[in-house]
Write an enzyme that holds these catalytic residues in place. Structure first.
Site, PDB file in Angstrom:
ATOM      1  N   ARG A 131       0.747  -1.262   0.022  1.00  0.00           N
ATOM      2  CA  ARG A 131       0.000  -0.075  -0.221  1.00  0.00           C
ATOM      3  C   ARG A 131       0.970   1.249  -0.152  1.00  0.00           C
ATOM      4  NH1 ARG A 131      -3.988   2.679   4.330  1.00  0.00           N
ATOM      5  NH2 ARG A 131      -5.876   3.258   3.042  1.00  0.00           N
TER       6      ARG A 131
ATOM      7  N   CYS B  35      -7.052   7.219  -0.815  1.00  0.00           N
ATOM      8  CA  CYS B  35      -6.791   5.547  -0.744  1.00  0.00           C
ATOM      9  C   CYS B  35      -7.794   5.123   0.271  1.00  0.00           C
ATOM     10  CB  CYS B  35      -5.324   5.182  -0.531  1.00  0.00           C
ATOM     11  SG  CYS B  35      -4.897   3.537  -0.725  1.00  0.00           S
ATOM     12  N   SER B  36      -8.843   4.145  -0.180  1.00  0.00           N
ATOM     13  CA  SER B  36      -9.925   3.782   0.927  1.00  0.00           C
ATOM     14  C   SER B  36      -9.115   2.916   1.867  1.00  0.00           C
ATOM     15  CB  SER B  36     -10.842   3.120   0.149  1.00  0.00           C
ATOM     16  OG  SER B  36     -11.455   3.850  -0.932  1.00  0.00           O
ATOM     17  N   ALA B  37     -10.030   2.976   3.043  1.00  0.00           N
ATOM     18  CA  ALA B  37      -9.322   2.221   4.273  1.00  0.00           C
ATOM     19  C   ALA B  37      -9.347   0.582   3.928  1.00  0.00           C
ATOM     20  CB  ALA B  37     -10.245   2.272   5.291  1.00  0.00           C
ATOM     21  N   PRO B  38      -8.313  -0.033   4.293  1.00  0.00           N
ATOM     22  CA  PRO B  38      -8.027  -1.397   3.813  1.00  0.00           C
ATOM     23  C   PRO B  38      -9.527  -2.450   4.229  1.00  0.00           C
ATOM     24  CG  PRO B  38      -6.226  -0.782   4.735  1.00  0.00           C
ATOM     25  CD  PRO B  38      -7.125   0.394   4.902  1.00  0.00           C
TER      26      PRO B  38
END
Length: 383
Positions: free
Chosen positions: A30, A91-94
């Site tokens: 990431r 960047c969206s949360a995992p």
């Protein structure tokens, strides 16, 4: 932990994913998709700036936490270090990524259309899982598109990247087996239905104006429609063409009172949220607890607004409304209708998208709560 251990730990935490997706998370780190300076929006602490150059350890901690990393404010007009402004790319949360990718459930060799490239991380995960040539990702913002292309190249991935309006999909390459939407959508573009194979899946964060969002999985049925159910709660930035304007009103408020406690409306059930959003899709809401047990609800639409204030000191609830719509009356009516249906929970509702629009149904698509032209009364609830 060193960097490799952090990457492995992140993959292991995403228990909603199968081994092939966790392998992709390990293979596509990431941190390759996060800029040196960004805004960390975490549930564990107030949102804050992360800066790789001034505090690299805190930067890595944030990147490998379950936090959304905001990479753009106000479409790039505001310096990310300010932190104040509308979040317009991230960047969206995992955990959110795991939820949507898990729902996507692709077969080997499936072709995927992604709406919203963002930083490129999810496009890279898809490309690792399915092959670069099977992934097409569309991004509307030129700067975001260029940055994502660089991130993907640095990660050794080369999916097909398209600069354009994702609401139109990408006809060049259709039909796709899966459509993966990374932004919140109120009105589902029919183009996505037409560009997906019958029996495929469209995974969408349905983010109506009313209260929160719902992961929605639709299946095209081959007749120009797609249908499916609502799943977990989600939150995503809205598709740019569907951002919600605030009204500018000058007329005076109309005073009234209600016996319905607005806290009940907001906190009863996700099922109530879906019913209200379906019956009155033009209504947006925010609410807040106030000191000493007070509660305030604000409602607005494109041309109206309302203020509803609960006080434990008064028997009735004060209501102020202005504009052509009595928004609190509409919300109250929808909530009471939901109660009259037996207070059905979220998992009994679903959505169908047609060339004419979309409608929400209760239990079965043949039992609509709404139609493309407006609300209706469903049949008695089915057991």
């Amino acid at each position: 932990m060193n960097l490799d251990q952090r990457i492995t730990a992140l993959a292991d935490r995403l228990t909603g994913l199968d081994d092939r997706w966790r392998s992709a998370v390990r293979a596509v780190p990431r941190h390759l998709f996060i800029p040196d300076r960004a805004w960390c929006d975490s549930r564990d602490r107030p949102a804050h700036l992360i800066d790789r150059n001034t505090d690299p350890e805190a930067w890595v901690d944030a990147v490998y936490s379950d936090a959304a990393i905001v990479t753009q404010l106000d479409d790039g007009a505001t310096d990310i270090a300010r932190g104040k402004g509308d979040y317009t790319s991230s960047c969206s949360a995992p955990a959110a990524v795991a939820l949507t990718l898990g729902a996507l459930d692709p077969y080997d060799g499936d072709e995927v259309l992604e709406i919203g490239t963002g930083t490129g991380w999810t496009a890279a995960l898809l490309a690792h899982r399915l092959g670069d040539g099977n992934v097409t990702s569309v991004e509307i913002d030129p700067a975001v598109h260029t940055t994502a292309a660089g991130n993907l190249a640095a990660a050794g991935r080369s999916p097909r990247l398209i600069l354009g309006d994702g609401s139109a999909g990408c006809a060049d390459g259709a039909p796709y087996d899966r459509v993966h939407v990374t932004c919140g959508v109120d009105r589902i573009p029919h183009s996505w239905v037409g560009q997906t194979r019958p029996g495929g899946l469209i995974v969408i964060p349905w983010i109506p104006r009313w209260e929160g969002g719902h992961l929605t999985v639709l299946t095209p049925t081959g007749d120009g429609t797609a249908t499916g159910r609502f799943h977990r709660a989600v939150g995503f930035m809205p598709l740019r063409s569907q951002r919600w304007p605030l009204p500018s009103l000058q007329d005076a408020y109309r005073d009234s009172m209600t016996d319905l406690d607005p806290r009940r409306v907001l906190r009863s059930s996700y099922g109530a949220d879906i019913a209200i959003a379906a019956l009155h899709p033009h209504v947006y809401a925010t609410h807040a607890d106030r000191p000493e047990g007070h509660f305030h609800l604000s409602l607005w639409s494109d041309d109206s607004d309302a203020q509803v204030h609960y006080s434990p000191e008064h028997k009735h609830v004060a209501v102020l409304q202005r504009g052509p719509h009595d928004l609190w009356d509409e919300v109250q009516d929808a909530y009471l209708r939901w109660l009259s249906w037996g207070s059905p929970p979220k998992d009994r509702f679903g959505m169908t998208v047609t060339p004419e629009g979309q409608y929400v149904w209760l239990d079965l698509p043949a039992n609509p709560v709404t139609e493309p032209g407006g609300p209706r009364t469903p049949h008695a609830q089915r057991q």
